[in-house]
Design a protein around this motif. Structure first.
Motif, PDB file in Angstrom:
ATOM      1  N   HIS A 126       0.837  -1.297   0.034  1.00 42.17           N
ATOM      2  CA  HIS A 126       0.067   0.039   0.282  1.00 42.17           C
ATOM      3  C   HIS A 126       0.789   1.133  -0.014  1.00 42.17           C
ATOM      4  O   HIS A 126       1.798   1.381   0.583  1.00 42.17           O
ATOM      5  N   GLU A 171       1.806   2.794   3.336  1.00 37.46           N
ATOM      6  CA  GLU A 171       2.710   2.361   4.070  1.00 37.46           C
ATOM      7  C   GLU A 171       4.173   3.118   3.968  1.00 37.46           C
ATOM      8  O   GLU A 171       5.222   2.907   4.808  1.00 37.46           O
ATOM      9  N   LYS A 223       1.105  -2.126   7.515  1.00 37.37           N
ATOM     10  CA  LYS A 223      -0.153  -1.914   8.106  1.00 37.37           C
ATOM     11  C   LYS A 223      -0.859  -2.809   9.137  1.00 37.37           C
ATOM     12  O   LYS A 223      -0.530  -3.998   8.804  1.00 37.37           O
ATOM     13  N   THR A 259      -0.868   0.946  13.430  1.00 40.48           N
ATOM     14  CA  THR A 259      -0.114   2.139  12.637  1.00 40.48           C
ATOM     15  C   THR A 259      -0.900   3.430  12.872  1.00 40.48           C
ATOM     16  O   THR A 259      -0.411   4.486  12.473  1.00 40.48           O
TER      17      THR A 259
END
Length: 567
Positions: free
Chosen positions: A285, A288, A430, A434
């Protein structure tokens, strides 16, 4: 006129010179002033100042000039206050401990003089006795410094000649590019008149191939890319500050001008898009990846989150266990064993390891750590989170955060990836935790996720953090791209390290397979380096006298331990 010392006798001719003011102490002299190149500047100095500013170049008793070859440590006494070396035969018997040379042993330095009272006998210009040795010693030091200055001038002249030749070459290439474009346009016009078709695509491909090939030509790195560096210094310390090429500095300045021309448009329309394009690390992602100033900033973000967990009571009182890296390192297994022992200590009395912080590449000593294996071990031992501090990672070793599977991973981009200083990335896998990560500088993006918080921390210069795409294009110009650069750096640094170790009769600090773009080489034991203070003095000596900038590391031996690096 006679001169007496321990080595020889000779009768130099009378000395005559025009007077003037000393460029250091300001004293006005009727007699001799020496032309000296000191720290890159040519100055006229009196004899006393020449000697005071070059204490390691001569014996302060007999005034023998060492010419960069001081006596062996067994045949000299080192002054504990300055950098001078006195011949053992010249020192008083027995010498005081700690030893002080004659200038330093005088209570008031202002009252000390290198000259005897017979310097100017009868008011004339003939010089007698000890003063002859003093003046000749200063003259030899001055002559050596001017010889080095002459060499620097020749180097600069050769550099300018190479620059001119390179400019002519680039001009020819530019003309060839123009000719190719003209030919392309003419052919396109002809093909358009004939109905176009596949031929146009084929010609366009040929033009693209030309420019790609042009980008991959061998580049004269020192001339084209790093002309802004001080050419008189041998920089063997890339790991601290990196080497940003001139083309990237110019591109960065264009970003700065975009902000200054129309700041609102830049902030609202260009900044967010620029940050997205800079987040190029392989991750599942894009959120991230956060762009931050440096690895230290990233570490502060992670440790801040951990400290909050303790302060809010979700974790009990914490302990820090530091794992000492063995040095020299002979195998990966030594590091693995050290980590396992530390985790065992951390679990005693029912305790739990909350966070493991592991370097990917240690700097001094310089060793590549098997982080993928260590992350797996941490998972098996029940460690909550793992943070990999790879300050030297990107551009130095292969980095794939999805393969390493650490919770956090950070790397600077200015050290080995050619970015300007103040840009790094922080990868945060993730998870449910987070949301507890926040940038230390709080602005109105607080709570929108770390990546967005980091992209706006108030009005500041964001140009360095927007440069990643341009730097990637720059890296791709070279054969093999970043992989080729890493391989060449590794191969050359190992070759140089082994060459020095063989020449000095010492050893490198770890197997070549555990080196990246840095290597540790043991210094000869005859240098007598036995403390951190010695390393600082030696590094300063190399910088001031040989124009070499290189880090030096000293590790205290434990009881019964033999130094396997220096020999």
């Amino acid at each position: 006129m006679t001169m007496n010392n321990h080595h020889h006798q000779q009768q130099p001719p009378p000395l005559t010179a025009s007077g003037g003011d000393c460029g250091n102490c300001g004293a006005h002299l009727r007699g001799l002033l020496h032309n000296v190149r000191l720290r890159g500047i040519q100055r006229k100095l009196c004899t006393s100042c020449v000697l005071r500013l070059h204490p390691s170049s001569f014996c302060p008793v007999c005034f023998a000039f060492y010419d960069s070859k001081p006596p062996h440590p067994s045949k000299r006494f080192a002054c504990s206050k300055c950098a001078s070396f006195t011949h053992s035969l010249c020192a008083s018997t027995p010498p005081p401990s700690p030893y002080l040379c004659p200038p330093c042993s005088t209570p008031s330095s202002a009252s000390f003089t290198f000259f005897s009272n017979d310097t100017y006998a009868g008011g004339g210009r003939r010089i007698y006795g000890k003063s002859v040795a003093v003046i000749l010693c200063a003259a030899r030091i001055a002559s050596a410094s001017m010889s080095k200055a002459e060499a620097v001038v020749w180097i600069e002249a050769e550099k300018k000649a190479k620059n001119a030749a390179f400019a002519r070459k680039r001009a020819r290439e530019a003309l060839e590019n123009v000719a190719l474009l003209i030919t392309k346009n003419n052919v396109n016009a002809t093909q358009n008149n004939n109905g176009g078709g596949d031929g146009s695509a084929q010609l366009s491909g040929s033009a693209a191939s030309f420019f790609n090939a042009n980008k991959k030509q061998n580049v004269n790195v020192s001339q084209e890319l790093f002309s802004h560096h001080d050419s008189t210094i041998a920089r063997i310390n890339n790991g601290s500050f990196g080497s940003c090429p001139q083309s990237i500095i110019s591109a960065q300045q264009s970003w700065q001008l975009k902000f200054l021309r129309q700041s609102d448009r830049f902030c609202f329309n260009g900044l967010k898009k620029g940050f997205l394009e800079s987040r190029l690390v392989n991750a599942d992602h894009v959120d991230e990846i956060s762009i931050v100033d440096n690895a230290t900033n990233a570490a502060a973000i992670v440790l801040q989150s951990v400290s909050w967990a303790f302060s809010q009571g979700s974790s009990r009182k914490g302990y820090v266990i530091e794992v000492q890296l063995p040095f020299p390192v002979t195998s990966v297994s030594e590091i693995v064993v050290g980590i396992r022992k530390a985790l065992e200590r951390g679990k005693r009395n029912g305790r739990k390891a909350r966070l493991a912080v592991i370097d990917h590449i240690t700097s001094m000593p310089s060793v590549v750590i098997p982080v993928k294996e260590l992350v797996k071990i941490c998972g098996e031992e029940g460690v909550d989170q793992v943070f990999i501090d790879a300050a030297h990672g990107i551009g130095c070793i292969n980095v794939d955060v999805k393969e390493i599977v650490a919770d956090f991973y950070t790397s600077n981009l200015h050290k080995w990836f050619f970015c300007p200083p103040l840009v790094a990335f922080l990868y945060c896998m993730k998870s449910s935790n987070t949301n507890d990560l926040h940038h230390p500088v709080i602005s109105h993006e607080y709570g929108n996720g770390l990546a967005i918080e980091s992209a706006w921390i108030g009005t500041r210069d964001y140009s360095t953090q927007l440069m990643v795409p341009q730097v990637l294009d720059f890296v791709n110009r070279f054969e093999g791209r970043i992989q080729g650069i890493k391989k060449r750096n590794h191969d050359v640094v190992v070759e140089m390290g082994e060459m020095l170790a063989n020449a000095w009769g010492t050893h490198i600090g770890c197997p070549s397979g555990m080196c990246a773009s840095m290597i540790m080489v043991g210094l000869p034991a005859c240098l007598g380096i036995s403390s951190d203070t010695d390393t600082l003095k030696f590094r300063t000596h190399l910088r001031d006298n040989f124009a070499i900038e290189v880090p030096i590391y000293y590790q205290t031996l434990k009881d019964g331990e033999v130094n396997l690096v220096t020999g």
